[in-house]
Design a protein around this motif. Structure first.
Motif: not given
Lengths: 348, 348
Positions: B83-85, B88-89, B91-92, B312, B316, B320, B323
């Motif tokens: 559930g944390a940022v 999400a990152f 997964a991206q 953060l 994170t 980012l 990629p």
């Protein structure tokens, strides 16, 4: 952008399990795209489609670049063969690549991935008069709008602008001067890499282009759609006009458009003159090394996501930014709230 | 880095169908990673594995943050629940997420994705003496080395550093002062967001920590591995030590390590003190809003790829950047040369 949706998006950001504002610029991106989409969270901006609009420039004859004009056509071949940097970056982020001949100065054969939409065999020389007729500029705008529509129909949920056109940073510099009041000295850069002498010639060409077209820089931007179209036709390129249309087409469908570098930035100034609200749907993918790009982005009120001294075009900066935009939006979809995760908020 | 490979990689960049230097900072990344890998092009840095090292800090008692200490444990739960940022990152970009308890001040249950490698229930208060014993620092270094080794064995070709530890920017500021000679006023920032009064207290705590441990900032960095280990134990955190080990483990396997923010930057200073060559294998994923991070990256000679005011942690900023690093390396694998593509080079 919808103010109620913007407020919802901001409120949602505050409830997520992270300190307030801890995602910096990415929080603004997520909120802006929600407002532009009309719902929070915004839909995931994926898959992405890159369109590379290719055109040639009459101003090439003025000696503004050391690259021969036929490199435009050769690079179109390279894109279609998958050998350019844009292809590599597109593969990395899973974006499709479409090349659009909107104004290459040579006949191109049919090929998979190529849209043949030639409006003219290059522009006229902007240094001595209008680069395009109004009819040509409108036709190129329509090429961009139709390309956006077709890619979105095929499933694209994010558009990325790309360009190819030897000498096109000269047209961009002239557009930026005309739309923002920046001086030719400030707006004109070294493009793909030119020496001091060529740079001085390029600055002079931009100055003459503005004079020949009655567009001397002032502190007043040209107001309204009619003036915007006149500027675009006078000193733009066919690919600039098509990119402006591509932005209009994306915005009309509420699909975000990631702008690449200075070509896209100058085209976005034209699009914003035609329809100011389209800027809400734009994300500045990157800031190029070209000095006019900063002026364009400042005028548009956009902050670039990637700032790594790229000066290539093709859509490369926009492609690099795509995962960042996805990450910003994904936070709004995936991240738990303090309540749901049982995480204690800080003592204020 | 291998000088012959570095030269090969630079020469290869020059032959690709793009103007020289047009990819800016990304060309440097591709060349550096080739040199670090010992072959050009460097292997694709994918898939990536994020390790979030979690630890607590005795200095929390000094009131350096408004967040309760139990948030460290709660956020570990949030990471494990996805559930944390950082989730999400991750997964991206398709990165795996591993949480490593190297020093959380609570007992954690077994869970998928959690490595239980607790060295201590948090550090001692660095404001009044060493945060860790030398044995604890070495044990935490080994946790990081072993985590890197295990993730690489499982197929990771890029490591991304992550951290969780309420109050850990205080330890980072002290490490940066001790390793770079930066003053506590310059190195200490607002972390996840503190008021002026708390910031002043935090600066004073860092100053007292340096004095209590005989590490007053000077213009001379502590020289050598023994001094580096002493500094790390004196004012670091268990997660800082583990991240330093993670960097050592990645470098030993010639796998690139993308550094996240100020926690990683300060840990990398320790790793570099232990083994200077490891910096060749590091990429600075981003620059955080924390002022000491700039000093750390300058000292390491690393330029950050993402600079978007994130503050953060968790990995994170490193996620980012992944990629972007892949894109940089992919160019060397995929892009055609001028000769092969039949593209004319510019007239010089």
């Amino acid at each position: 952008a919808d103010p109620a949706v913007l407020a919802d998006a901001r409120a949602h950001q505050e409830r997520l399990t992270k300190p307030r504002g801890a995602l910096g610029v990415l929080e603004d991106v997520a909120v802006r795209l929600a407002g532009a989409a009309g719902r929070s969270p915004a839909p995931m901006p994926s898959p992405a489609a890159l369109a590379i609009f290719a055109g040639d420039h009459g101003v090439h004859a003025q000696g503004v670049t050391p690259w021969p004009q036929e490199v435009t056509t050769q690079m179109v071949g390279n894109f279609l063969a998958g050998g350019a940097v844009a292809n590599a970056f597109a593969a990395q982020v899973g974006a499709s690549v479409t090349v659009v001949d909107v104004g290459v100065a040579a006949d191109l054969d049919d090929a998979p991935g190529l849209l043949r939409r030639k409006v003219a065999y290059g522009t006229a020389d902007l240094a001595s008069g209008p680069a395009m007729t109004t009819a040509q500029a409108v036709a190129a705008l329509h090429v961009g709008i139709e390309t956006a529509r077709a890619l979105i129909e095929d499933g694209a949920r994010c558009l990325i602008t790309g360009d190819m056109g030897i000498a096109n940073t000269t047209a961009s510099a002239a557009l930026i001067c005309a739309f923002t009041g920046t001086s030719p000295e400030e707006a004109t850069g070294r493009g793909t890499g030119i020496d001091d002498e060529t740079l001085q010639r390029k600055i002079d060409v931009v100055r003459r282009a503005l004079a020949a077209n009655g567009l001397e820089p002032t502190s007043h931007e040209p107001a309204g759609a009619a003036a915007g179209l006149r500027v675009l036709a006078a000193v733009g390129g066919l690919e600039h006009a098509a990119i402006a249309g591509f932005i209009l087409g994306g915005a009309a469908a509420r699909v975000p458009v990631i702008l690449d570098g200075v070509i896209a930035g100058s085209a976005a100034l034209a699009a914003a003159a035609l329809a100011p609200a389209v800027v809400d749907h734009c994300v500045a993918g990157h800031r190029s090394a070209e000095p006019g790009h900063r002026a364009a982005l400042d005028h548009l009120g956009l902050r670039p996501l990637v700032d790594l001294e790229l000066r290539l075009g093709e859509g490369t900066g926009g492609l690099l930014a795509h995962p960042l935009v996805c990450s910003a939006v994904r936070v709004m979809h995936d991240v738990a709230t303090f309540d749901a995760a049982g995480v204690t908020e800080k003592e204020i």
